[in-house]
Design an enzyme around this catalytic site. Structure first.
Site, PDB file in Angstrom:
ATOM      1  N   ARG A 134       0.823  -1.211   0.000  1.00 10.99           N
ATOM      2  CA  ARG A 134       0.000   0.000   0.000  1.00 10.99           C
ATOM      3  C   ARG A 134       0.862   1.268   0.000  1.00 10.99           C
ATOM      4  O   ARG A 134       0.451   2.292  -0.550  1.00 10.99           O
ATOM      5  CB  ARG A 134      -0.952   0.010   1.198  1.00 10.99           C
ATOM      6  CG  ARG A 134      -2.185  -0.832   0.977  1.00 10.99           C
ATOM      7  CD  ARG A 134      -3.096  -0.795   2.173  1.00 10.99           C
ATOM      8  NE  ARG A 134      -4.433  -1.281   1.836  1.00 10.99           N
ATOM      9  CZ  ARG A 134      -5.428  -1.357   2.709  1.00 10.99           C
ATOM     10  NH1 ARG A 134      -5.248  -0.985   3.961  1.00 10.99           N
ATOM     11  NH2 ARG A 134      -6.609  -1.794   2.325  1.00 10.99           N
TER      12      ARG A 134
ATOM     13  N   LYS B 276     -17.823 -15.352   4.540  1.00 10.48           N
ATOM     14  CA  LYS B 276     -19.248 -15.032   4.610  1.00 10.48           C
ATOM     15  C   LYS B 276     -19.917 -14.734   3.270  1.00 10.48           C
ATOM     16  O   LYS B 276     -19.398 -13.979   2.468  1.00 10.48           O
ATOM     17  CB  LYS B 276     -19.430 -13.810   5.511  1.00 10.48           C
ATOM     18  CG  LYS B 276     -19.096 -14.078   6.959  1.00 10.48           C
ATOM     19  CD  LYS B 276     -19.903 -13.153   7.851  1.00 10.48           C
ATOM     20  CE  LYS B 276     -19.063 -12.548   8.949  1.00 10.48           C
ATOM     21  NZ  LYS B 276     -19.270 -11.119   9.069  1.00 10.48           N
TER      22      LYS B 276
ATOM     23  N   GLY C 211      -7.577  -7.271   0.429  1.00  7.36           N
ATOM     24  CA  GLY C 211      -7.714  -8.010   1.684  1.00  7.36           C
ATOM     25  C   GLY C 211      -6.892  -9.277   1.678  1.00  7.36           C
ATOM     26  O   GLY C 211      -5.730  -9.283   1.267  1.00  7.36           O
TER      27      GLY C 211
ATOM     28  N   GLY D 195     -12.638  -4.116   1.515  1.00  5.85           N
ATOM     29  CA  GLY D 195     -14.036  -3.675   1.543  1.00  5.85           C
ATOM     30  C   GLY D 195     -14.368  -2.724   0.405  1.00  5.85           C
ATOM     31  O   GLY D 195     -15.446  -2.802  -0.192  1.00  5.85           O
TER      32      GLY D 195
HETATM   33  C1  3PG Z   1      -8.810  -1.439   5.133  1.00  2.00           C
HETATM   34  O1  3PG Z   1      -7.707  -1.927   5.396  1.00  2.00           O
HETATM   35  O2  3PG Z   1      -9.831  -2.130   4.983  1.00  2.00           O
HETATM   36  C2  3PG Z   1      -8.886   0.045   4.916  1.00  2.00           C
HETATM   37  O3  3PG Z   1      -7.689   0.656   5.257  1.00  2.00           O
HETATM   38  C3  3PG Z   1     -10.046   0.633   5.676  1.00  2.00           C
HETATM   39  O4  3PG Z   1      -9.900   0.371   7.044  1.00  2.00           O
HETATM   40  P1  3PG Z   1     -11.189   0.099   7.918  1.00  2.00           P
HETATM   41  O5  3PG Z   1     -11.802  -1.186   7.430  1.00  2.00           O
HETATM   42  O6  3PG Z   1     -10.702   0.034   9.338  1.00  2.00           O
HETATM   43  O7  3PG Z   1     -12.118   1.287   7.680  1.00  2.00           O
HETATM   44 MG    MG Z   2     -11.533  -3.042   6.163  1.00  2.00          MG
END
Ligand code: 3PG
Ligand code: MG
Length: 396
Positions: A38, A199, A352, A375
């Site tokens: 990142r 999920k 993720g 997300g």
């Molecule tokens: C993540 O890693 O999903 C993003 O940086 C957003 O973080 P958060 O899910 O804590 O809002």
């Molecule tokens: Mg997140």
């Protein structure tokens, strides 16, 4: 993308506030950064601004400190890593707003880089507080959003701040939107999408939105159990989302109606418990013992999924096929990761844990694109307009 980018605005001599997502994974024991993708992903924007004689003020969150100062969640280690990669000093502050920060911001010269302290030390960040957004905005002349991974959050530094400054996209944000948007708008066919992870409920929107665009949907991971249950199969003690069984049944029906091949596992690695000590076995999907849990897809499933992936021109993958953190249950995930990396196709990885798997196997440069958003990529591909994108200026 129909939003203005850093290319569309004069930045020389300006103080440019750049929202980045430096929420990098760290080793829980040592705090060391375990994956700096990142940070690296933000370099094109930062370098572009520095080359054009702007001064750069970076803002990020790190972890979930919930409005309090948490020393383990300070951004100093991230500043250090960025400085090594950029090969120039990165200044830091121990706050993100206030008189000291204003002084540091004013003192910046063209080519200087400053990283503010963790935005989430203030509850106002996540609340989207207008005064907090204004205080951040007062530090610079231009706002750039390059934090794709956080753009699904309507936070002060993501959407709030854009009301007070000219607001444009950075190169990472642009690339994410164009690449993920391309999957929805004009994918080359056959298009296969592979889903895993725990999920169904996290994936409903994306499954519904992607269904009319794909030829084939492959479903593994924990979420497969809920689909199997929707077919009235025995899944032993596997975790089933009871509230999503009906949704899963609806998706199966929808696939059939629209001629999408939706494939579920035909065999599985099962175990008493999902830990490294538990004895495991491979069983056919209609022979799962009542006392066991699904821990991974089995070898026949890997073979069938591989066959579909091999003939695809576009592949999108989100979510591991099993409990990949435990070596004896990582086989399915790793086999498909390696296969996808070898394909002559457009291969896009959701962020993720999928990004972590690809990075851990050293395959990141063998696929077309690895999203920096978990997300955020799910919400975007689910058809939502992200608040962080909506807030930016439209292209003229
Ligand atoms: C993540 O890693 O999903 C993003 O940086 C957003 O973080 P958060 O899910 O804590 O809002
Ligand atoms: Mg997140």
């Amino acid at each position: 993308m129909n939003k203005m980018t850093v290319r569309d605005i004069e930045v020389a001599g300006k103080r440019v506030l750049v929202r980045v997502d430096f929420n990098v994974p760290v080793d829980v024991k040592t705090g060391a950064i375990t994956d700096d993708s990142r940070i690296r992903a933000s370099l094109p924007t930062i370098k572009y601004l520095l080359e054009r004689k702007a001064s750069v003020i970076l803002m990020s969150h790190f972890g979930r400190p919930k409005g309090k100062v948490v020393d383990d969640m300070r951004l100093a280690p991230v500043a250090k890593r960025l400085s090594q990669i950029l090969e120039r000093p990165v200044k830091t502050t121990d706050e993100c707003i206030g008189p000291e920060v204003e002084k540091s911001a004013k003192a910046l010269k063209p080519g200087d880089v400053l990283l503010l302290e963790n935005l989430r030390f203030h509850a106002e960040e996540e609340a989207g507080d207008a005064d907090f957004a204004k205080a951040l905005a007062s530090l610079g002349d231009i706002y750039v959003n390059d934090a794709f991974g956080t753009s699904h959050r309507a936070h002060a530094s993501i959407s709030g701040i854009a009301k007070y400054l000219p607001a444009v996209a950075g190169f990472l944000l642009e690339k994410e939107i164009n690449t993920l948007g391309g999957l929805i708008e004009k994918p080359a066919h056959p298009f296969t999408s592979l889903f895993g992870g725990a999920k169904v409920s996290d994936k409903v929107a994306i499954l519904k939105n992607i269904m009319p665009r794909v030829n084939c949907l492959l479903i593994g991971g924990g979420m497969a159990a809920t689909f199997l249950k929707a077919q009235s199969r025995e899944v032993g003690t596997s975790l089933v989302e009871n509230e999503s069984i009906e949704t899963a049944a609806g998706l199966l029906k929808e696939a059939e109606k629209s001629g999408v091949r939706l494939l579920l596992p035909v065999d599985a690695v099962v175990a008493d418990e999902l830990n490294g000590e538990s004895k495991s076995a491979v069983v056919a999907i209609d022979a799962i013992p009542r006392t066991k849990k699904i821990a991974d897809i089995g070898p026949k499933t890997v073979e069938i999924f591989s066959r579909e992936l091999k003939r695809s021109k576009t592949v999108f993958w989100n979510g591991p096929m099993g409990v990949h953190e435990i070596p004896q249950f990582a086989g399915g995930t790793q086999a498909l990761a390696k296969l996808i990396a070898g394909l002559n196709a457009t291969t896009v990885m959701g962020g993720g844990s999928t990004a972590e798997v690809i990075d851990a196997l050293g395959l990141a440069d063998k696929v077309t694109f690895v999203s920096t958003g978990g997300g955020a990529s799910l919400e975007f591909l689910g058809g939502d307009e992200l608040p962080g994108v909506a807030a930016l200026r439209d292209k003229k």
